[in-house]
Motif scaffolding. Sequence first.
Motif, PDB file in Angstrom:
ATOM      1  N   SER A 216       0.333  -0.206  -3.840  1.00  0.00           N
ATOM      2  CA  SER A 216       1.446  -0.992  -3.302  1.00  0.00           C
ATOM      3  C   SER A 216       2.303  -0.178  -2.340  1.00  0.00           C
TER       4      SER A 216
ATOM      5  N   SER B 171       1.491 -12.145   0.244  1.00  0.00           N
ATOM      6  CA  SER B 171       2.155 -10.859   0.030  1.00  0.00           C
ATOM      7  C   SER B 171       3.384 -10.689   0.910  1.00  0.00           C
TER       8      SER B 171
ATOM      9  N   TRP C  91      -1.601  -3.749  -7.126  1.00  0.00           N
ATOM     10  CA  TRP C  91      -0.539  -4.726  -6.858  1.00  0.00           C
ATOM     11  C   TRP C  91      -1.072  -6.122  -6.588  1.00  0.00           C
TER      12      TRP C  91
ATOM     13  N   ALA D 283       3.974  -6.162  -1.896  1.00  0.00           N
ATOM     14  CA  ALA D 283       4.152  -6.847  -3.177  1.00  0.00           C
ATOM     15  C   ALA D 283       3.480  -8.206  -3.098  1.00  0.00           C
TER      16      ALA D 283
ATOM     17  N   VAL E 271       5.653  -0.642   1.735  1.00  0.00           N
ATOM     18  CA  VAL E 271       5.589  -1.160   0.367  1.00  0.00           C
ATOM     19  C   VAL E 271       5.099  -2.598   0.414  1.00  0.00           C
TER      20      VAL E 271
ATOM     21  N   ARG F 217       5.642  -7.490   2.757  1.00  0.00           N
ATOM     22  CA  ARG F 217       5.503  -6.085   3.119  1.00  0.00           C
ATOM     23  C   ARG F 217       6.770  -5.600   3.809  1.00  0.00           C
TER      24      ARG F 217
ATOM     25  N   THR G 167      11.112  -5.706  -2.663  1.00  0.00           N
ATOM     26  CA  THR G 167      10.236  -4.857  -1.846  1.00  0.00           C
ATOM     27  C   THR G 167      11.067  -3.935  -0.958  1.00  0.00           C
TER      28      THR G 167
END
Lengths: 345, 345
Positions: free
Chosen positions: B104, B19, B6, B121, B119, B21, B129
Amino acid sequence: MTAERWYRRSGDEGDVCVSTRVRFARNISKYPFPGRMSDDATRRLISETATALSKSEIGAHFRLVDMEQCSSLERAALVERHIISPDLAEGGSPRAVLISDDESMSVMINEEDHLRLQVLAPGLDVKKTLERARQLDEVFDRELGYAFDEKLGYLTKCPTNLGTGMRVSVMLHLPALEEAREIGGVISAAGGAGLTARGIYGEGSAAEGSLYQFSNRITLGYTEEEVCDRLEQVARQIIEREHTLRRRSLESDREGVEDRVWRAVGTLKYARRMDTSEALRLLGEVRVGASLGILPTDCGRLNELLWAVRASNLSLSAGKELSPSERDRRRAELLRGIEEGSFKI
Amino acid sequence: MTAERWYRRSGDEGDVCVSTRVRFARNISKYPFPGRMSDDATRRLISETATALSKSEIGAHFRLVDMEQCSSLERAALVERHIISPDLAEGGSPRAVLISDDESMSVMINEEDHLRLQVLAPGLDVKKTLERARQLDEVFDRELGYAFDEKLGYLTKCPTNLGTGMRVSVMLHLPALEEAREIGGVISAAGGAGLTARGIYGEGSAAEGSLYQFSNRITLGYTEEEVCDRLEQVARQIIEREHTLRRRSLESDREGVEDRVWRAVGTLKYARRMDTSEALRLLGEVRVGASLGILPTDCGRLNELLWAVRASNLSLSAGKELSPSERDRRRAELLRGIEEGSFKI
């Protein structure tokens, strides 16, 4: 065709010893001492000196530069390249310099004395440099006649130059001695041996870039050979100590030394602006890297950069007076481009 | 064949937002709460969770990693990559994690709660997400049945997770806010909007490399959408401010900004040893350089390096536990080699 400049060659002990210089202070017996001369007389001195040199074999390779015809930028650039002294650059009366094509020899006219003869060589090269200075010296003695006293030797304006009228010096790069805090001890030991340590531009200048000029303090009571031998002997000891400390740091922390050297290379290759002091420091790291076999760089190639990164030479090469920030940009540009030219990395 | 990780993709606002989350804390109704379970029961939980996932469509792309079978190095490396929490890595009883091929998605089993679904991304990607986390969530609810209370929502071990059991966070790179000394104000404003700011490894960790994690503080009394919208809204404001300050510094001193960025590149390409903190700082400069169009670098390519330069991942890639000085060497090696791989310069 331009002769190859002296500073592009590498000399003996060139990884520590940037250059050797011999300078003679001379006065012409038939003229009044400098400061007591009319401008007309001074101009006659300039013209006679140039003529005298042109009559000699080596004279063909010299050009006359009249300080009154130079811009202050051109004069400052000559100072940075050690061809003339700040005194000559800033003096008010007529004055000039004769410069050899390879810039290794110069004759300043109407500086503190009538003539100041100077010979420069890369690396540690005292004897040959003295020899060349004497050849130049003979030309003017023969053609013009020096003021000389059996007891006092060459008569000079300042009594500290009486006797041989000679100042011999070496420019040493001593970062390891600095780092080991031994530089103070070395300077005072050199003092005990009759030598004075100064910064890169002589008296009163700071030891930028870990560069130190060692020269004889005394001109009276010793022969030129004695003074030169003493200087060379002390210089060799200092150079050996610098080498020992460099090797020792490599042995105790090779990776740390390599890291410093390569980081310097990285910064030189990528920075977008840089001041003189950082440039000298980084070029010093490269010199050490070359000295220790980390970089395949010829130290001779680095000598030129010692003055090429300076304010007036940067402006001169740009063709105009640059502001400090323009200089920082141009300096970084110059250093980014040296990969092919001056050191391979 | 390995799925593309990812973190190798670049996301929305990827030059500032590393990112996004989303994490759900969940407990299975038929088991006693963690801490009150026997090791046998915990092992049954692990096996049932793995089986539940394997029955679902997405389950094919997961692998089960048993913490008791992992070396401490492997566990620490998973923490550095944000796949598991320090608590899971260090816990004493049976525990495991299910990890998706692209890293991911992960499901920690027997951390603070029975399950911690996560998760990740690249970039700012809150809605999608959340959507993916819900898909994962449904698998376990359907197969195992969550402990849920109409009033309190998902029942969690720590009351701060009651309600949605959701923690949503973004990792932002905010060097310009730091430099302008606005970061404190931004953090306290975010606090007023119900968000907490933490360092790169969550609670109690320092904001190394100018990286800040912003997450919701409250899980009870708001829907997941409300919390996510709020976080995204605040994140966008912070990102916009960071962009404004970056552009402003470029406008007021383009050369200075370029100089910093290129010096960072030079040091990354040439250093022989480097600690984590310097590596993160220099990679941050490269990120800013990419953000401002100075470097043609894809920020997505830089994300991976944020953990690849860390102690345990360096050791893991070397195949053995490295000493700090070996790590510094290997880190520099890794960074010198990234020209072709992770950013073009």
